[in-house]
Design an enzyme around this catalytic site. Structure first.
Site, PDB file in Angstrom:
ATOM      1  N   VAL A 160      -7.790   6.123   2.357  1.00 24.80           N
ATOM      2  CA  VAL A 160      -7.815   7.233   1.408  1.00 24.80           C
ATOM      3  C   VAL A 160      -6.451   7.475   0.766  1.00 24.80           C
ATOM      4  O   VAL A 160      -6.257   8.473   0.095  1.00 24.80           O
ATOM      5  CB  VAL A 160      -8.295   8.538   2.083  1.00 24.80           C
ATOM      6  CG1 VAL A 160      -9.722   8.394   2.562  1.00 24.80           C
ATOM      7  CG2 VAL A 160      -7.374   8.928   3.231  1.00 24.80           C
ATOM      8  N   ARG A 161      -5.503   6.540   0.983  1.00 22.87           N
ATOM      9  CA  ARG A 161      -4.188   6.725   0.374  1.00 22.87           C
ATOM     10  C   ARG A 161      -4.292   6.801  -1.140  1.00 22.87           C
ATOM     11  O   ARG A 161      -3.617   7.584  -1.799  1.00 22.87           O
ATOM     12  CB  ARG A 161      -3.227   5.612   0.784  1.00 22.87           C
ATOM     13  CG  ARG A 161      -1.772   5.939   0.428  1.00 22.87           C
ATOM     14  CD  ARG A 161      -0.844   4.770   0.738  1.00 22.87           C
ATOM     15  NE  ARG A 161      -0.953   4.335   2.108  1.00 22.87           N
ATOM     16  CZ  ARG A 161      -0.357   4.934   3.134  1.00 22.87           C
ATOM     17  NH1 ARG A 161       0.370   6.022   2.913  1.00 22.87           N
ATOM     18  NH2 ARG A 161      -0.495   4.470   4.361  1.00 22.87           N
ATOM     19  N   ALA A 162      -5.172   5.965  -1.724  1.00 22.64           N
ATOM     20  CA  ALA A 162      -5.337   5.970  -3.178  1.00 22.64           C
ATOM     21  C   ALA A 162      -5.825   7.328  -3.664  1.00 22.64           C
ATOM     22  O   ALA A 162      -5.356   7.840  -4.688  1.00 22.64           O
ATOM     23  CB  ALA A 162      -6.315   4.873  -3.598  1.00 22.64           C
ATOM     24  N   ASP A 194       0.818  -1.210   0.000  1.00 21.99           N
ATOM     25  CA  ASP A 194       0.000   0.000   0.000  1.00 21.99           C
ATOM     26  C   ASP A 194       0.852   1.260   0.000  1.00 21.99           C
ATOM     27  O   ASP A 194       0.396   2.329  -0.410  1.00 21.99           O
ATOM     28  CB  ASP A 194      -0.920   0.002   1.218  1.00 21.99           C
ATOM     29  CG  ASP A 194      -1.919   1.148   1.172  1.00 21.99           C
ATOM     30  OD1 ASP A 194      -2.595   1.299   0.130  1.00 21.99           O
ATOM     31  OD2 ASP A 194      -2.023   1.894   2.159  1.00 21.99           O
ATOM     32  N   VAL A 237      -2.858   9.822  -3.445  1.00 25.34           N
ATOM     33  CA  VAL A 237      -1.855   9.565  -4.478  1.00 25.34           C
ATOM     34  C   VAL A 237      -2.379   9.966  -5.856  1.00 25.34           C
ATOM     35  O   VAL A 237      -1.667  10.573  -6.659  1.00 25.34           O
ATOM     36  CB  VAL A 237      -1.432   8.082  -4.473  1.00 25.34           C
ATOM     37  CG1 VAL A 237      -0.526   7.780  -5.675  1.00 25.34           C
ATOM     38  CG2 VAL A 237      -0.699   7.730  -3.194  1.00 25.34           C
TER      39      VAL A 237
END
Length: 277
Positions: A237-239, A156, A242
């Site tokens: 919410v990393r996606a 991730d 990014v």
């Protein structure tokens, strides 16, 4: 075999070229799947475009001290001054840290990378003595998925995922072979022939990086990115973060002052390829 890797710019993504997508902000992490040689060559080429240009290999057999550095405890006890011996993370600061077969990396080193990718700082503590330094790296990893999975926590952290195919069409294969033969015949002449093009690209990237702060994340971009990530069932919410940063980098590279849906579409698969459920 096929290799999977990622290009990192921040396990998360800082504002710069990798450790956050190629021109982005923070550290960018990227992974790719495909031929190992192609992935390694791409990573080395990327390093040439970075301001510092450092390209550091992290061998699978490295010790923790080799990665993070070490402290001279005897000197600290004798004269009270901390003497730090830099490790691979210090050498890779503002450059690329490359890991081949990243899925086979020892758990202890994975834990170190997770900490550094999250903070951008390398901390060394030994017997009550500590030292820290900035470690903003573009983390690039390659792997063969058939040889084992990457720990979910580290997977991730890779912002972008690139899949490289083993097979190329006849024209592409011929172009690769011709370029290789020309390089073998005269490496200096080959490098000189491409020097201007690399300088132009490096200047374009530098201009894009300088323009990043002036490009806003507007409501339309937020709405579109949230919808794509929700549809992909991406955890956390990393996606989203990014994708927004990568889209902004894409817009800056193309010389636009705002993010368009085309910018988001251009990076969406790279962000979601390893996150889709």
């Amino acid at each position: 075999g096929r290799k999977a890797g990622r290009v990192a710019m921040n396990s998360s993504i800082p504002n710069r070229l990798p450790p956050r997508p190629s021109i982005t902000e923070r550290r960018v992490t990227t992974s790719s799947a495909g031929p190992a040689a192609s992935a390694a060559s791409s990573a080395r080429a990327l390093a040439k475009l970075l301001p510092a240009g450092a390209f550091v290999d992290l061998p699978l057999g490295s010790s923790e001290d080799q990665l993070i550095g070490s402290l001279d405890l005897e000197a600290a006890l004798q004269d009270g001054r901390v003497r730090f011996r830099p490790g691979l993370l210090a050498r890779a600061h503002e450059g690329v840290l490359y890991i081949d077969e990243v899925n086979l990396l020892a758990d202890g080193l994975v834990d170190v990378l997770l900490d550094v990718c999250a903070s951008g700082v390398n901390r060394i503590e030994r017997d009550g003595i500590s030292h820290q330094h900035a470690a903003r790296i573009a983390l690039v990893g390659t792997m063969n998925p058939e040889e084992g999975e990457l720990r979910p926590q580290l997977l991730d952290r890779f912002g972008l995922f690139v899949r490289l195919d083993n097979l190329a069409d006849a024209g592409t294969r011929q172009a690769i072979v011709r370029a290789r033969l020309a390089f073998d015949a005269d490496p200096q002449a080959f490098a000189h022939a491409h020097e201007n093009a690399l300088q132009v690209l490096a200047a374009r990237i530098a201009q894009a990086r300088a323009a990043l702060a002036g490009i806003a994340f507007d409501d339309d971009a937020h709405d579109y990115v949230a919808a794509l990530c929700h549809k992909a069932q991406a955890e956390g919410v990393r996606a989203d973060l990014v994708m927004l940063r990568a889209a902004r980098a894409h817009a800056a590279l193309d010389g636009r002052a705002s993010i368009t849906t085309a910018d988001i579409d251009a990076v969406a698969d790279l962000v979601l390829g390893h996150r889709r459920k």
